[in-house]
Design a protein around this motif. Structure first.
Motif, mmCIF file in Angstrom:
data_model
loop_
_atom_site.group_PDB
_atom_site.id
_atom_site.type_symbol
_atom_site.label_atom_id
_atom_site.label_comp_id
_atom_site.label_asym_id
_atom_site.label_seq_id
_atom_site.Cartn_x
_atom_site.Cartn_y
_atom_site.Cartn_z
ATOM 1 N N ARG A 1 43.471 79.758 38.109
ATOM 2 C CA ARG A 1 44.333 78.562 37.460
ATOM 3 C C ARG A 1 45.891 79.184 37.816
ATOM 4 N NH1 ARG A 1 42.320 74.007 35.301
ATOM 5 N NH2 ARG A 1 43.450 73.838 34.543
ATOM 6 N N SER B 1 46.194 72.131 37.569
ATOM 7 C CA SER B 1 45.683 73.278 38.283
ATOM 8 C C SER B 1 44.305 72.483 39.154
ATOM 9 C CB SER B 1 45.218 74.158 37.880
ATOM 10 O OG SER B 1 44.898 75.653 39.370
ATOM 11 N N TYR B 2 43.872 72.053 40.321
ATOM 12 C CA TYR B 2 42.892 72.331 41.121
ATOM 13 C C TYR B 2 42.646 73.143 41.710
ATOM 14 C CZ TYR B 2 39.413 69.832 44.266
ATOM 15 O OH TYR B 2 38.509 68.914 44.637
ATOM 16 N N ILE C 1 47.203 74.536 44.143
ATOM 17 C CA ILE C 1 46.388 72.878 44.669
ATOM 18 C C ILE C 1 45.104 73.318 45.743
ATOM 19 C CG2 ILE C 1 46.090 70.695 45.573
ATOM 20 C CD1 ILE C 1 49.074 70.299 44.757
#
Length: 142
Positions: free
Chosen positions: A28, A20-21, A46
């Motif tokens: 996340r 996860s970003y 994202i």
């Protein structure tokens, strides 16, 4: 789908969550989408500084699958929560993700597994999460 297959799907969603970003929300999310051909496609959320270009884990998985020619799905597992710690609560898909799933899945048949860090889950159908979802079938445009 067996309980072991469901557990494996939740585990794959937990693994996907690691990618996860999420520098803005620190929430996340990982998803694991089981295609009817047995293939598992994963996705993570994202984020983007502009917010609207942000993509949820569920849509990432669906878009990856569709871009590879896969359009029939049996189940999806979703695991999400704040920070790096394993989530103690379930995280349900947002309305946009529910609608995207509706585009490619039979709402009565698609299993949605909402998992936690301890590898337990709650199971729903897409229809239970989106009872009046919009689809080609419901508009008569098949």
């Amino acid at each position: 789908m067996t309980e072991e297959q469901k557990r494996t799907l939740v585990e794959k969603a937990l693994e996907a969550r690691k990618f996860s970003y999420a520098p803005y929300s620190d929430f996340r999310v990982g998803a694991a989408l089981l295609a009817k051909n047995g293939q598992v496609i994963t996705g993570c959320n994202i984020e983007n500084a502009a917010y609207s270009p942000t993509n949820c884990a569920e849509r990432t998985a669906v878009f990856k699958a569709v871009s590879e020619g896969i359009r029939e799905f049996e189940a999806i597992a979703i695991v999400g929560g704040p920070g790096e710690e394993l989530p103690k609560e379930i995280a349900a898909p947002c309305g946009v993700c529910r609608q995207v799933l509706m585009e490619f899945c039979d709402a009565k048949e698609l299993k949605v597994l909402l998992g936690k860090g301890d590898k337990t889950w709650q199971e729903y159908t897409l229809e239970e999460l989106l009872p009046l979802g919009f689809s080609m079938t419901k508009t008569g445009q098949e």
